[in-house]
Every structure is written in C-alpha cells, then in structure tokens.
Write a protein that holds these residues in place. Structure first.
Motif, short mmCIF file in Angstrom:
data_model
loop_
_atom_site.label_atom_id
_atom_site.label_comp_id
_atom_site.label_asym_id
_atom_site.label_seq_id
_atom_site.Cartn_x
_atom_site.Cartn_y
_atom_site.Cartn_z
N ASN A 63 -7.83 -1.63 0.08
CA ASN A 63 -6.75 -2.10 -0.79
C ASN A 63 -5.40 -2.05 -0.09
O ASN A 63 -4.56 -2.91 -0.29
CB ASN A 63 -6.70 -1.29 -2.09
CG ASN A 63 -7.89 -1.55 -2.97
OD1 ASN A 63 -8.49 -2.62 -2.93
ND2 ASN A 63 -8.28 -0.57 -3.76
N GLN A 64 -5.21 -0.99 0.72
CA GLN A 64 -3.99 -0.90 1.52
C GLN A 64 -4.32 -0.18 2.81
O GLN A 64 -5.21 0.67 2.86
CB GLN A 64 -2.86 -0.21 0.78
CG GLN A 64 -3.07 1.25 0.48
CD GLN A 64 -1.88 1.86 -0.25
OE1 GLN A 64 -1.18 1.19 -0.98
NE2 GLN A 64 -1.67 3.14 -0.04
N LYS A 65 -3.61 -0.54 3.86
CA LYS A 65 -3.79 0.07 5.18
C LYS A 65 -3.44 1.55 5.11
O LYS A 65 -2.48 1.95 4.45
CB LYS A 65 -2.90 -0.65 6.18
CG LYS A 65 -2.92 -0.07 7.56
CD LYS A 65 -2.15 -0.91 8.56
CE LYS A 65 -0.71 -1.08 8.14
NZ LYS A 65 0.08 -1.84 9.11
N VAL A 66 -4.22 2.38 5.82
CA VAL A 66 -3.95 3.81 5.92
C VAL A 66 -3.52 4.09 7.36
O VAL A 66 -4.30 3.90 8.30
CB VAL A 66 -5.19 4.65 5.55
CG1 VAL A 66 -4.88 6.14 5.67
CG2 VAL A 66 -5.68 4.31 4.15
N THR A 67 -2.29 4.54 7.52
CA THR A 67 -1.73 4.77 8.85
C THR A 67 -2.02 6.20 9.32
O THR A 67 -2.29 7.10 8.52
CB THR A 67 -0.21 4.56 8.86
OG1 THR A 67 0.39 5.55 8.02
CG2 THR A 67 0.16 3.16 8.36
N LEU A 68 -1.92 6.40 10.62
CA LEU A 68 -2.08 7.74 11.18
C LEU A 68 -0.98 8.66 10.65
O LEU A 68 -1.24 9.83 10.36
CB LEU A 68 -2.05 7.68 12.71
CG LEU A 68 -2.29 8.99 13.44
CD1 LEU A 68 -3.63 9.61 13.07
CD2 LEU A 68 -2.20 8.77 14.95
#
Length: 134
Positions: free
Chosen positions: A91-96
């Motif tokens: 659904n949404q990008k998960v960043t480091l």
C-alpha cells in the motif's frame, strides 16, 4: 517457509518489470554472503522487494518459484540465481529510515547489514514490515 529481502535498482529491474515478466531470474549477485542466502532459498519462500537507490524502500512482495541454479550471467558455477514471481505491491513504500525507528526490527539483518542485496528475515520481521506498509 523462509522470508527474505531482495534488492534491485529500479532502473535496472523494478517490481513493475517483474510483474510484466510474470517470472524473473534473480541473477547477477556477486557477493558471497548474498549468494549463500540465495542458495538457502526454497520454492514458496516469501520475498520483500526493495527498490534501492535515491527513492529506496520496500515496495512489494514476491515468491521464490525455482530454487538455486547456476547463474546464467556468470562465467563460472560459483554464482547462483533463483526464479521469482510477483505477488503484490504494498500500500505504501517502507523505507529503511522508517524501519530503523522500530525497536522490534533493531536486530534485523536489514538494519545490521543494510547494503547486502539478499537479506534473511524471520516471520515476525516480515509481518512487521508488511504491517508498516498498511
């Protein structure tokens, strides 16, 4: 079942490219630790697809459909590839940066060895990251 993160520069091979191809060859890995991780992958293992580069982050899930075999892009048999198929975009990008905010992921190999292109996860880490994408 095992869980992994696989990384690719989206300009080289993006999740959209994998969707278009339906099954992709995960090849070209030239790091011994990442290669050893690929050797451990089993058919049915779940993957988080990580776009590296300037807009980095986990963008989708995929699945291993063929276990390790000699990498067709290598000149010798010490390098391996696997075949993967797309599952779904998150659904949404998960960043480091987001991942590093959570103590639950502090011991993850993604945090400890973030530059590695193929990273093992445990089931809890995988599910936690999926929940971050909601």
């Amino acid at each position: 079942m095992n869980y992994w993160i696989i990384k690719s520069e989206p300009e080289e091979y993006s999740f959209d490219d994998l969707v278009k191809d339906k099954v992709g060859v995960w090849s070209g890995v030239r790091n011994y630790q990442a290669r050893n991780n690929i050797r451990e992958m089993k058919k049915g293992d779940l993957l988080l697809f990580y776009h590296s580069g300037k807009n980095a982050g986990i963008v989708a899930t995929a699945e291993v459909v063929k276990e390790a075999y000699p990498d067709p892009t290598a000149n010798d048999n010490k390098w391996v590839a696997v075949d993967v198929k797309p599952k779904e975009k998150l659904n949404q990008k998960v960043t480091l940066k987001e991942i590093k905010k959570h103590d639950e992921l502090a011991d993850s190999q993604l945090v400890k060895q973030s530059r590695l292109s193929v990273i093992p996860l445990n089931k809890e880490e995988f599910n936690f990251i999926i929940n971050l994408s909601q």
